[in-house]
Design an enzyme around this catalytic site. Structure first.
Site, PDB file in Angstrom:
ATOM      1  N   HIS A  19       0.834  -1.204   0.000  1.00 24.53           N
ATOM      2  CA  HIS A  19       0.000   0.000   0.000  1.00 24.53           C
ATOM      3  C   HIS A  19       0.869   1.254   0.000  1.00 24.53           C
ATOM      4  O   HIS A  19       0.626   2.197  -0.755  1.00 24.53           O
ATOM      5  CB  HIS A  19      -0.897   0.053   1.246  1.00 24.53           C
ATOM      6  N   LYS A  43     -17.978  -6.373   8.149  1.00 17.92           N
ATOM      7  CA  LYS A  43     -16.620  -6.908   8.146  1.00 17.92           C
ATOM      8  C   LYS A  43     -16.015  -6.791   9.538  1.00 17.92           C
ATOM      9  O   LYS A  43     -16.099  -5.750  10.177  1.00 17.92           O
ATOM     10  CB  LYS A  43     -15.761  -6.146   7.131  1.00 17.92           C
ATOM     11  N   ARG A  92      -2.104  -6.867  -7.736  1.00 17.91           N
ATOM     12  CA  ARG A  92      -0.987  -7.759  -7.442  1.00 17.91           C
ATOM     13  C   ARG A  92      -0.923  -8.927  -8.407  1.00 17.91           C
ATOM     14  O   ARG A  92       0.124  -9.518  -8.602  1.00 17.91           O
ATOM     15  CB  ARG A  92      -1.107  -8.292  -6.009  1.00 17.91           C
ATOM     16  N   SER A 130      -3.293  -7.612   3.043  1.00 12.00           N
ATOM     17  CA  SER A 130      -3.721  -7.414   4.428  1.00 12.00           C
ATOM     18  C   SER A 130      -4.304  -8.696   5.002  1.00 12.00           C
ATOM     19  O   SER A 130      -4.137  -8.991   6.184  1.00 12.00           O
ATOM     20  CB  SER A 130      -4.755  -6.287   4.506  1.00 12.00           C
TER      21      SER A 130
END
Length: 157
Positions: A19, A43, A92, A130
């Site tokens: 990040h 979440k 990614r 993450s």
């Protein structure tokens, strides 16, 4: 592409070196980058919103063109509220692309004047997420080469 505001949304739970690298690279393209932490009641975050904002503020303290905000609701609506015409996303892998492409197409349908811009992760950080970091934290794994020093420091206290 100067004089633009880019919104870089995510949970940043926690912020990773990937990040950080993406934000630093994007500063060459945009006058302002808003790191936007999305609040999602469904979440379960590992770190509080306040903690994540503190880390991000410390990491980017030497960059006046980086702003930090939190938001609820649709990311595209947050972009509109910030007068941003750019939604910045990191990729990614090809799997990330397929997922992000569909969201970008929906966002384009909702608000055509906001463009989604994809930036590729550099190879050194392409394996970091993450989600993986949270899993390592839960099981006491080593995250030293995955997150900024302030995250490690605060987790050791």
């Amino acid at each position: 592409m100067k004089n633009n505001i880019a919104v870089f949304p995510g949970s940043f739970d926690p912020i990773t070196l990937g990040h950080v690298n993406l934000v630093e690279r994007s500063l060459a393209l945009y006058d302002t980058v808003i790191i936007a932490i999305g609040k999602n009641a469904q979440k379960q975050n590992l770190f509080s919103l306040e903690q994540r904002m503190i880390w991000i503020a410390e990491i980017f303290s030497k960059y006046p063109q980086v702003e930090i905000a939190s938001y609820e609701g649709l990311t595209i609506d947050f972009c509109k509220s910030c007068n941003s015409k750019v939604l910045l996303r990191g990729l990614r892998s090809s799997g990330d692309f397929e997922y992000e492409k569909n969201i970008a197409l929906i966002n384009r349908t909702l608000v055509p004047e906001i463009e989604t811009v994809f930036m590729l992760s550099i190879p050194e950080f392409a394996h970091i997420s993450s989600t993986i970091v949270r899993e390592l934290v839960r099981y006491k794994g080593n995250i030293e080469n995955l997150v900024p020093a302030c995250v490690i420091r605060d987790m050791q206290q």
